[in-house]
Design an enzyme around this catalytic site. Sequence first.
Site, PDB file in Angstrom:
ATOM      1  N   TYR A  56     -13.073  44.320  14.216  1.00 28.93           N
ATOM      2  CA  TYR A  56     -11.984  45.246  13.861  1.00 28.93           C
ATOM      3  C   TYR A  56     -12.393  46.699  14.098  1.00 28.93           C
ATOM      4  CZ  TYR A  56     -10.360  41.186  11.069  1.00 28.93           C
ATOM      5  OH  TYR A  56      -9.988  39.943  10.612  1.00 28.93           O
ATOM      6  N   ILE A 232      -5.434  37.132   1.929  1.00 23.27           N
ATOM      7  CA  ILE A 232      -5.866  38.505   2.234  1.00 23.27           C
ATOM      8  C   ILE A 232      -4.776  39.282   2.981  1.00 23.27           C
ATOM      9  CG2 ILE A 232      -8.368  38.188   2.126  1.00 23.27           C
ATOM     10  CD1 ILE A 232      -8.271  37.721   5.224  1.00 23.27           C
ATOM     11  N   LYS A 234      -2.550  42.342   4.336  1.00 20.16           N
ATOM     12  CA  LYS A 234      -2.912  43.720   4.679  1.00 20.16           C
ATOM     13  C   LYS A 234      -1.663  44.573   4.651  1.00 20.16           C
ATOM     14  CE  LYS A 234      -2.503  42.923   9.602  1.00 20.16           C
ATOM     15  NZ  LYS A 234      -2.537  41.465   9.522  1.00 20.16           N
ATOM     16  N   SER A 235      -1.844  45.795   4.262  1.00 18.55           N
ATOM     17  CA  SER A 235      -0.777  46.771   4.381  1.00 18.55           C
ATOM     18  C   SER A 235      -1.412  48.132   4.460  1.00 18.55           C
ATOM     19  CB  SER A 235       0.174  46.717   3.186  1.00 18.55           C
ATOM     20  OG  SER A 235       1.133  47.748   3.341  1.00 18.55           O
ATOM     21  N   ARG A 240       3.331  49.229  -0.602  1.00 22.61           N
ATOM     22  CA  ARG A 240       3.291  47.794  -0.311  1.00 22.61           C
ATOM     23  C   ARG A 240       1.961  47.160  -0.700  1.00 22.61           C
ATOM     24  NH1 ARG A 240       6.766  49.562   3.833  1.00 22.61           N
ATOM     25  NH2 ARG A 240       5.142  49.807   5.403  1.00 22.61           N
ATOM     26  N   ASN A 244       1.832  44.006  -3.173  1.00 23.80           N
ATOM     27  CA  ASN A 244       1.162  42.734  -2.857  1.00 23.80           C
ATOM     28  C   ASN A 244       0.192  42.318  -3.976  1.00 23.80           C
ATOM     29  OD1 ASN A 244       2.612  42.802  -0.516  1.00 23.80           O
ATOM     30  ND2 ASN A 244       0.897  43.430   0.797  1.00 23.80           N
TER      31      ASN A 244
HETATM   32  P1  A2P Z   1       2.587  47.634   6.633  1.00 25.47           P
HETATM   33  O1  A2P Z   1       1.123  47.837   6.907  1.00 25.47           O
HETATM   34  O2  A2P Z   1       3.437  48.697   7.223  1.00 25.47           O
HETATM   35  O3  A2P Z   1       2.862  47.394   5.162  1.00 25.47           O
HETATM   36  P2  A2P Z   1      -0.005  39.801   7.380  1.00 25.47           P
HETATM   37  O4  A2P Z   1      -0.856  40.146   6.220  1.00 25.47           O
HETATM   38  O5  A2P Z   1       0.679  38.471   7.309  1.00 25.47           O
HETATM   39  O6  A2P Z   1      -0.731  39.972   8.686  1.00 25.47           O
HETATM   40  O7  A2P Z   1       1.210  40.845   7.429  1.00 25.47           O
HETATM   41  C1  A2P Z   1       0.938  42.208   7.606  1.00 25.47           C
HETATM   42  C2  A2P Z   1       2.206  42.893   8.057  1.00 25.47           C
HETATM   43  O8  A2P Z   1       3.175  42.794   7.032  1.00 25.47           O
HETATM   44  C3  A2P Z   1       1.982  44.331   8.344  1.00 25.47           C
HETATM   45  O9  A2P Z   1       2.812  44.665   9.434  1.00 25.47           O
HETATM   46  C4  A2P Z   1       2.458  45.033   7.081  1.00 25.47           C
HETATM   47  O10 A2P Z   1       3.021  46.285   7.407  1.00 25.47           O
HETATM   48  C5  A2P Z   1       3.513  44.096   6.570  1.00 25.47           C
HETATM   49  N1  A2P Z   1       3.531  44.059   5.120  1.00 25.47           N
HETATM   50  C6  A2P Z   1       2.472  43.976   4.295  1.00 25.47           C
HETATM   51  N2  A2P Z   1       2.864  43.921   3.022  1.00 25.47           N
HETATM   52  C7  A2P Z   1       4.203  43.959   3.039  1.00 25.47           C
HETATM   53  C8  A2P Z   1       5.202  43.939   2.026  1.00 25.47           C
HETATM   54  N3  A2P Z   1       4.862  43.863   0.747  1.00 25.47           N
HETATM   55  N4  A2P Z   1       6.507  44.024   2.405  1.00 25.47           N
HETATM   56  C9  A2P Z   1       6.839  44.108   3.705  1.00 25.47           C
HETATM   57  N5  A2P Z   1       5.946  44.133   4.717  1.00 25.47           N
HETATM   58  C10 A2P Z   1       4.645  44.056   4.384  1.00 25.47           C
END
Ligand code: A2P
Length: 281
Positions: A56, A232, A234-235, A240, A244
Amino acid sequence: MTESPRSSVPELTLSNSVRIPQLGFGVFQVPPEQTQEIVEDALAAGYRHIDTAAAYGNEAGVGAAIAASGIPRAEIFVTTKLRNGDQGRARAAFMDSRRALKLDTVDLYLIHWPVPSQGMFVQAWKELEGLYRDGYMRAIGVSNFLPEHLDALADQSQVLPAVNQIELHPGFRQAALAADTVARGIAVEAYSPLGQGAALADAEVAALADKYGTTPAQVVLAWHLGSGRIVIPKSANPGRLRENLAAVDLDLTQEELDTLDGLDAGSRIGADPATASFSQL
Ligand code: A2P
């Protein structure tokens, strides 16, 4: 229910008795230059489990955030992963990660992909076993391993992987692989747990979010937690990432867990571990 969690994050006990917070903060695709700030915010919000990887390119930001947080090292569970191109130099690669993270030890070190075409993952695992015995990590595990790859480790090495981190979300439940992993005594960690956002538009998910007054993301994360997986999400967004974390306050019924299990559509987002080579990683 989008504020800080009322409950603390539950822990699971891995096969070697090490405890891991069941919900962690993933930093896949978090740009290196933003990683310190975002991880500092995640730690301030209450996350105590951070999942990064050499591939990463943001281990230094994770380490800087941990140092800046002032939180005792023992209270944060840190995972990083061996790059595919480093399977022939696992010990040296781990030392690179350790330097980037500015940590003496990590909590969990994973082989990122088996890359069967390279034919080196068993050799890499033996290096990880040596590092584990030397005390550089509290647990070792794998990511994207299929049953045949787990069989090869079982046949040719001594230490059981503590976890198998795999793509797993409502649209791609990987029921057979997850069950096989658990049957071996290996914990399942779900990556892309929100289906990179795709799972959030589902009508069943939305109905449960309405019922409980939560967000769709909290429903999907509660499904993972209620199903006994490590997860795990990510945001990069401060609201958000807190939303989470607060999913630990939502308990779905068995019937609701089963309903969400039924959303599986075989929709893989990432690469297939049987063929993925990712030589660039
Ligand atoms: P962002 O970073 O803008 O919040 P995953 O963990 O399945 O890979 O998903 C990550 C994606 O989902 C990222 O694009 C993230 O965007 C988005 N995401 C993360 N948490 C949320 C949430 N609580 N609501 C909507 N989208 C989310």
